[in-house]
Design an enzyme around this catalytic site. Structure first.
Site, PDB file in Angstrom:
ATOM      1  N   GLU A   1       0.833  -1.204   0.000  1.00 44.31           N
ATOM      2  CA  GLU A   1       0.000   0.000   0.000  1.00 44.31           C
ATOM      3  C   GLU A   1       0.866   1.252   0.000  1.00 44.31           C
ATOM      4  O   GLU A   1       0.564   2.237  -0.686  1.00 44.31           O
ATOM      5  CB  GLU A   1      -0.917  -0.009   1.223  1.00 44.31           C
ATOM      6  CG  GLU A   1      -1.930  -1.142   1.231  1.00 44.31           C
ATOM      7  CD  GLU A   1      -2.591  -1.358   2.575  1.00 44.31           C
ATOM      8  OE1 GLU A   1      -3.725  -1.874   2.595  1.00 44.31           O
ATOM      9  OE2 GLU A   1      -1.982  -1.034   3.623  1.00 44.31           O
TER      10      GLU A   1
ATOM     11  N   GLY B   1     -11.764  -5.979   3.438  1.00 44.80           N
ATOM     12  CA  GLY B   1     -12.769  -6.910   2.970  1.00 44.80           C
ATOM     13  C   GLY B   1     -14.113  -6.219   2.900  1.00 44.80           C
ATOM     14  O   GLY B   1     -14.449  -5.400   3.757  1.00 44.80           O
TER      15      GLY B   1
ATOM     16  N   MET C   1      -8.245  -3.762   9.673  1.00 47.56           N
ATOM     17  CA  MET C   1      -7.493  -4.022  10.903  1.00 47.56           C
ATOM     18  C   MET C   1      -6.884  -2.759  11.504  1.00 47.56           C
ATOM     19  O   MET C   1      -6.127  -2.857  12.469  1.00 47.56           O
ATOM     20  CB  MET C   1      -6.396  -5.056  10.631  1.00 47.56           C
ATOM     21  CG  MET C   1      -6.928  -6.401  10.168  1.00 47.56           C
ATOM     22  SD  MET C   1      -5.654  -7.627   9.807  1.00 47.56           S
ATOM     23  CE  MET C   1      -5.043  -7.995  11.458  1.00 47.56           C
ATOM     24  N   GLU C   2      -7.212  -1.560  10.954  1.00 52.72           N
ATOM     25  CA  GLU C   2      -6.544  -0.349  11.438  1.00 52.72           C
ATOM     26  C   GLU C   2      -7.446   0.875  11.635  1.00 52.72           C
ATOM     27  O   GLU C   2      -7.170   1.704  12.505  1.00 52.72           O
ATOM     28  CB  GLU C   2      -5.410   0.058  10.467  1.00 52.72           C
ATOM     29  CG  GLU C   2      -4.262  -0.901  10.373  1.00 52.72           C
ATOM     30  CD  GLU C   2      -4.509  -2.035   9.391  1.00 52.72           C
ATOM     31  OE1 GLU C   2      -3.941  -3.119   9.578  1.00 52.72           O
ATOM     32  OE2 GLU C   2      -5.291  -1.830   8.425  1.00 52.72           O
TER      33      GLU C   2
ATOM     34  N   ASP D   1     -11.376  -7.834  -1.459  1.00 54.17           N
ATOM     35  CA  ASP D   1     -12.021  -9.151  -1.493  1.00 54.17           C
ATOM     36  C   ASP D   1     -13.384  -9.055  -0.816  1.00 54.17           C
ATOM     37  O   ASP D   1     -13.644  -8.137  -0.035  1.00 54.17           O
ATOM     38  CB  ASP D   1     -11.159 -10.214  -0.804  1.00 54.17           C
ATOM     39  CG  ASP D   1     -10.877  -9.871   0.658  1.00 54.17           C
ATOM     40  OD1 ASP D   1     -11.259 -10.663   1.521  1.00 54.17           O
ATOM     41  OD2 ASP D   1     -10.264  -8.816   0.944  1.00 54.17           O
TER      42      ASP D   1
END
Length: 214
Positions: free
Chosen positions: A12, A60, A157-158, A181
């Protein structure tokens, strides 16, 4: 205006560093997960003193209207793996750190700017982003999250850890997440791997467009 952009991973970081060369924009990698995200956000606040922090990266997706390469603007963010219980405070809800907001909302000016972005190549959605220390690689795990947050558009996750750090430091924030995804339509994270192998190029252009609008 000084703008800090935080991502989790090298892949990223490489994408976004190609898009920004201005002195007033700093792109930094924090590492994966909530603790790394909070530490990274605090570091960029202490060292760069940004007027705005953008959480950028992949996530996701969830929902019949969401597809790979769509972008979710987090109109709200919360944790999907935090529960403080009701033994001390019966008003605390699932996803909330006791004493802090149930959900974090971006600065209204930033949110309005994001919603008004015009792009012909990217589908932009607004909605809830939920954060937790779990890479969602099974349908079962995704279902367990969506059972509690059926309206969630993205799982990462962040973002919420960055939002919490910004809230404590009174720094405006916003989160953009490119959908890599759709776990409920995937098997063994094959879509995620295909995203990076085949279609990740230019997936983060929306962040550049947003920064240019400020």
């Amino acid at each position: 205006m000084k703008i800090g952009i935080i991502v989790a991973m090298d892949k990223e970081l490489r994408q976004l560093q190609q898009l920004f060369c201005q002195d007033n924009v700093r792109v930094e990698k924090c590492g994966i997960g909530k603790v790394n995200a909070a530490l990274g956000a605090q570091r960029i606040i202490n060292e760069f003193h940004p007027d705005v922090i953008i959480s950028s990266g992949c996530a996701g997706g969830n929902g019949d209207d969401i597809n790979i390469q769509d972008v979710i603007v987090g109109s709200e963010v919360t944790y999907h793996d935090v529960y403080c219980g009701k033994a001390i405070d019966e008003t605390t809800v699932y996803g909330q750190v006791q004493g802090l907001p149930v959900r974090y909302t971006p600065d209204p000016y930033l949110l309005e700017k994001a919603f008004n972005l015009q792009t012909s190549s990217i589908n932009l959605h607004q909605g809830l982003i939920v954060t937790g220390d779990w890479f969602v690689d099974t349908k079962e795990k995704m279902r367990s999250i969506i059972d509690k947050f059926p309206e969630a558009k993205a799982v990462d996750m962040e973002s919420c850890a960055i939002a919490q750090t910004c809230y404590i430091n009174q720094v405006p924030f916003i989160s953009f997440r490119v959908i890599s995804d759709i776990p409920l339509r995937d098997t063994d994270a094959s879509q995620y791997h295909d995203f990076w192998n085949t279609i990740a190029d230019n997936s983060f252009q929306i962040t550049k467009t947003f920064v240019a609008s400020l």
